[in-house]
Structures are given as C-alpha cells and as structure tokens.
Design an enzyme around this catalytic site. Structure first.
Site, mmCIF file in Angstrom:
data_model
loop_
_atom_site.group_PDB
_atom_site.id
_atom_site.type_symbol
_atom_site.label_atom_id
_atom_site.label_comp_id
_atom_site.label_asym_id
_atom_site.label_seq_id
_atom_site.Cartn_x
_atom_site.Cartn_y
_atom_site.Cartn_z
ATOM 1 N N TYR A 108 -42.470 -42.655 -21.427
ATOM 2 C CA TYR A 108 -42.131 -43.385 -20.205
ATOM 3 C C TYR A 108 -41.691 -42.465 -19.067
ATOM 4 O O TYR A 108 -41.457 -42.924 -17.965
ATOM 5 C CB TYR A 108 -41.000 -44.386 -20.495
ATOM 6 C CG TYR A 108 -39.785 -43.714 -21.096
ATOM 7 C CD1 TYR A 108 -38.834 -43.097 -20.294
ATOM 8 C CD2 TYR A 108 -39.622 -43.643 -22.467
ATOM 9 C CE1 TYR A 108 -37.747 -42.439 -20.852
ATOM 10 C CE2 TYR A 108 -38.539 -43.005 -23.028
ATOM 11 C CZ TYR A 108 -37.603 -42.396 -22.220
ATOM 12 O OH TYR A 108 -36.537 -41.746 -22.762
ATOM 13 N N GLY A 109 -41.580 -41.172 -19.343
ATOM 14 C CA GLY A 109 -41.016 -40.252 -18.355
ATOM 15 C C GLY A 109 -41.907 -39.073 -18.044
ATOM 16 O O GLY A 109 -43.075 -39.237 -17.685
ATOM 17 N N THR A 110 -41.377 -37.873 -18.230
ATOM 18 C CA THR A 110 -42.066 -36.654 -17.801
ATOM 19 C C THR A 110 -43.256 -36.285 -18.674
ATOM 20 O O THR A 110 -44.016 -35.389 -18.316
ATOM 21 C CB THR A 110 -41.090 -35.465 -17.749
ATOM 22 O OG1 THR A 110 -40.629 -35.176 -19.067
ATOM 23 C CG2 THR A 110 -39.923 -35.755 -16.824
ATOM 24 N N LEU A 111 -43.452 -36.970 -19.803
ATOM 25 C CA LEU A 111 -44.596 -36.692 -20.676
ATOM 26 C C LEU A 111 -45.830 -37.527 -20.327
ATOM 27 O O LEU A 111 -46.903 -37.300 -20.884
ATOM 28 C CB LEU A 111 -44.212 -36.925 -22.142
ATOM 29 C CG LEU A 111 -43.223 -35.913 -22.719
ATOM 30 C CD1 LEU A 111 -42.698 -36.393 -24.070
ATOM 31 C CD2 LEU A 111 -43.856 -34.539 -22.850
ATOM 32 N N GLU A 147 -37.351 -33.143 -27.429
ATOM 33 C CA GLU A 147 -36.403 -34.189 -27.036
ATOM 34 C C GLU A 147 -35.022 -33.997 -27.668
ATOM 35 O O GLU A 147 -34.158 -34.844 -27.518
ATOM 36 C CB GLU A 147 -36.966 -35.574 -27.398
ATOM 37 C CG GLU A 147 -38.302 -35.890 -26.770
ATOM 38 C CD GLU A 147 -38.255 -36.062 -25.266
ATOM 39 O OE1 GLU A 147 -37.210 -35.795 -24.650
ATOM 40 O OE2 GLU A 147 -39.276 -36.474 -24.693
#
Length: 153
Positions: free
Chosen positions: A7-10, A82
C-alpha cells in the site's frame, strides 16, 4: 507462493518498487489492484515520512494497494526490509479485488474477496492515531510529506 498486499513505497511508481522487481530478492508477480475490506488508519509518520498501516481495524479508510504473488525468498526479503516483527508485523488481511490484468486462471475476479499478507504495525506512537488517514499513498503526494528514501537516510 504467498500473496502480499502493498500500500506504500513498494507499489508500482513508488520509491521502493524496484525492490519488488529485483530478482536477487526473489520473485514477485503483480496479481491485481485491491483495497482492504475493513477500514484501517494509513498514516504518514516518522522523520522519514514513512507510510504506516496501523493495526486498528474499523477506523480510518479502506486502503488501496496492489496484490503480488511472491515466492518464499521474496517474503523473507520483505520481512527484513520491513523490520518484521519489530517495526511491522506481517498478518493476513481480507481484500476486495478491483482491477486485474489479463485474467489468467489464478487471477481473482474483480469484486471478489481474497486474503493476503500485509505489513501493518502494532508498535506506533499514540499520537499517530490523531494523524490524518489516507485511502491511497503516494510518496510525493498532495499531503506534502515527501518520503525520505532509504539510501538518503
């Protein structure tokens, strides 16, 4: 192969997407766009403006992201990236599929519900619950909280 929801920087087009496509980290194949069935607070926090999905179901937004099918090597890489379980905890989450490319036999149908791993956190500062929540994350979005890449820290 395990399914992982990012949901983010990936996500594609975000600063750490290249890590998902680096075969040295393991294999990852895009499955579909999706959003969480339950609401969660997706906040931007820390001095690096990192996106955090707080493990507080029922509050916040239905968060949009991408589902990937990953092999064990990639899952282990993502756990290290993570900082799991110290910073983020990997847990199963229920998702509603939105768009899917191609539609192969293993691709879930739009509108269907699937389960995938997500990296969310129980270890956050109490004031993070007061931060604005987002349904979509963009590293350089209108929020003005630009992500600080790992290489720039």
């Amino acid at each position: 192969m395990a399914k992982v929801f990012v949901y983010g920087t990936l996500k594609k087009g975000q600063p750490n997407y290249f890590r998902m496509m680096d075969h040295a980290n393991g294999q990852a194949e895009f499955v579909a766009h999706a959003r969480t069935v339950d609401r969660y607070p997706l906040v931007i926090a820390s001095k690096y403006n990192t996106p955090f999905l707080l493990n507080v179901p029922g509050t916040g937004q239905r968060v949009h992201g991408e589902i990937y099918s990953v092999e064990q090597k990639m899952l282990e890489f993502l756990d290290r990236l993570e900082n799991c379980p110290r910073k983020y905890q990997r847990r199963l989450i229920r998702l509603e599929v939105h768009e899917r490319p191609g539609g192969g036999e293993h691709t879930p149908k739009a509108g269907s519900s699937v389960e995938a791993f997500v990296y969310s956190t129980d270890t956050y500062e109490p004031e993070w619950l007061q931060k604005p929540t987002y349904e979509r994350y963009e590293a350089y979005g209108d929020h003005g909280l630009h992500y600080v890449c790992l290489e720039d820290r």
